[in-house]
Scaffold this motif. Sequence first.
Motif: not given
Length: 224
Positions: A112-125
């Motif tokens: 959620c934090d990554a989405a708000k900051e416009g960061r890629d969530m792929g690494q988190l996946q």
Amino acid sequence: IFSQIFFLDQRMASGGLETELRKFLFQPDVQETLRKEQEHKLERAAKRRERQIGLELDRCDLPTKRLLHSIWNTPPVLSLLNALLSQGLEYGPTFQERLYHPRVREVLQRMCDAAKEGRDMGQLQEEWILRMVAARQEEEREVESRKACRQLDSRTLQQFVNAASACKTNGNEFFRKKKWEEALQSYSSGVDILAPVSPNPADKAVFDELYYALLRNQAAAALH
């Protein structure tokens, strides 16, 4: 094409036309049709699972809905939720209880934090996949450890349940007063009391109800 496959299959069963069927199946237009049909099946299955996840999320509490409102249908988060939907008892007996698990909530919060900051969530996946493997191994060890524990009789078990219930009551009071850290500590203490305990089958329902309630409250307090 599918009627022709059925027809050839029936002839093969009756008279042996394996070569003719294989030749037919490897025709380019047949291969393309089969590929498209497989894609349609996968798309329909994905849509069914997405609808099922949506229905499950509708049953969640308000903090969870707020957390997932804008990200639940993004590919990385859907991948995580799909895994929770088909995970058996890894993180709890129901989808909601798996969703409230502290490990899961931590990853969702970071997504959620990554989405708000416009960061890629792929690494988190990718990190989530590695966590899943490690968590499964840990859960298996915990299960074996709990099996090895001596099953407690009802009177002894009640002492553990009473202590954990007191932690839950204290945690609820702290939560009501918005003392999040104290609430988290109380709920975590209750979880720690029950985690090593192996109840008898007759007491398991009461034990599980309290244990998973503590896990849910622990996750809710950790979000604040």
